[in-house]
Design a protein around this motif. Sequence first.
Motif, short mmCIF file in Angstrom:
data_model
loop_
_atom_site.label_atom_id
_atom_site.label_comp_id
_atom_site.label_asym_id
_atom_site.label_seq_id
_atom_site.Cartn_x
_atom_site.Cartn_y
_atom_site.Cartn_z
N ASP A 99 0.81 -1.22 0.00
CA ASP A 99 0.00 0.00 0.00
C ASP A 99 0.84 1.27 0.00
N ASN A 100 2.08 1.17 0.45
CA ASN A 100 2.96 2.33 0.50
C ASN A 100 3.92 2.41 -0.68
N GLY A 101 3.77 1.49 -1.66
CA GLY A 101 4.49 1.62 -2.91
C GLY A 101 5.70 0.72 -3.13
N ALA A 102 5.93 -0.24 -2.26
CA ALA A 102 7.11 -1.12 -2.42
C ALA A 102 7.02 -1.90 -3.72
N ASP A 103 8.17 -2.11 -4.34
CA ASP A 103 8.27 -2.93 -5.55
C ASP A 103 8.73 -4.34 -5.23
N VAL A 104 9.53 -4.49 -4.18
CA VAL A 104 10.02 -5.78 -3.72
C VAL A 104 10.03 -5.74 -2.20
N ILE A 105 9.65 -6.85 -1.56
CA ILE A 105 9.67 -6.95 -0.10
C ILE A 105 10.54 -8.14 0.27
N VAL A 106 11.60 -7.88 1.03
CA VAL A 106 12.45 -8.97 1.50
C VAL A 106 11.83 -9.50 2.78
N VAL A 107 11.46 -10.77 2.75
CA VAL A 107 10.78 -11.42 3.87
C VAL A 107 11.72 -11.49 5.07
N SER A 108 11.15 -11.39 6.26
CA SER A 108 11.94 -11.49 7.49
C SER A 108 12.89 -12.68 7.43
N GLU A 109 14.13 -12.43 7.78
CA GLU A 109 15.13 -13.49 7.68
C GLU A 109 15.21 -14.36 8.92
#
Length: 168
Positions: free
Chosen positions: A48-58
């Motif tokens: 919703d805030n515009g991210a193109d890629v989200i790195v999942v919690s490691e």
Amino acid sequence: MDGTGIDSITVANVYFLRLIKKRHPRISVRVSSHRFTDTPRKVRFWVDNGADVIVVSEVGVHREFQTLIGMKEAAQGVDLQLIVNNWCRQDCAIAGNHAVGLSAASAAKSRGFPLDYCSILCNQIRLRDPVNYIRANWIRPEDLHYYEKLGVRNLQDCRTQHPDADSA
């Protein structure tokens, strides 16, 4: 920025995400793993805030396939990225502290070399109880097809995220 050849940037702050997308919409913005995105609701926030890629919690959800399915659905076409060779302890209680300590290393007066107390402590825990090496959130190469079947095609080697990891 547009004249520098930058095509993507990683952020850990929603303000910077929104600012970059507003001023430089062609630049792809990736949300850092240090935001600990581990639920569909958190994924929706970044989408919703515009991210193109989200790195999942490691540190928590690499082997939680139902959660990953929900996160993928919430992403609505935004790429999710998993770090495949993460060595952090599963559900690490001090991962946030470690992220803050590492970010302080970029301060001009730190000379880029902080006392990494979190790594020292976690190494001590692993040496004391070696099962923590197996419990870490790394993904076996022979299991990559399970993640690809979920639709996660963006798999990252953490050594490319942290260039000095090979020399450590």
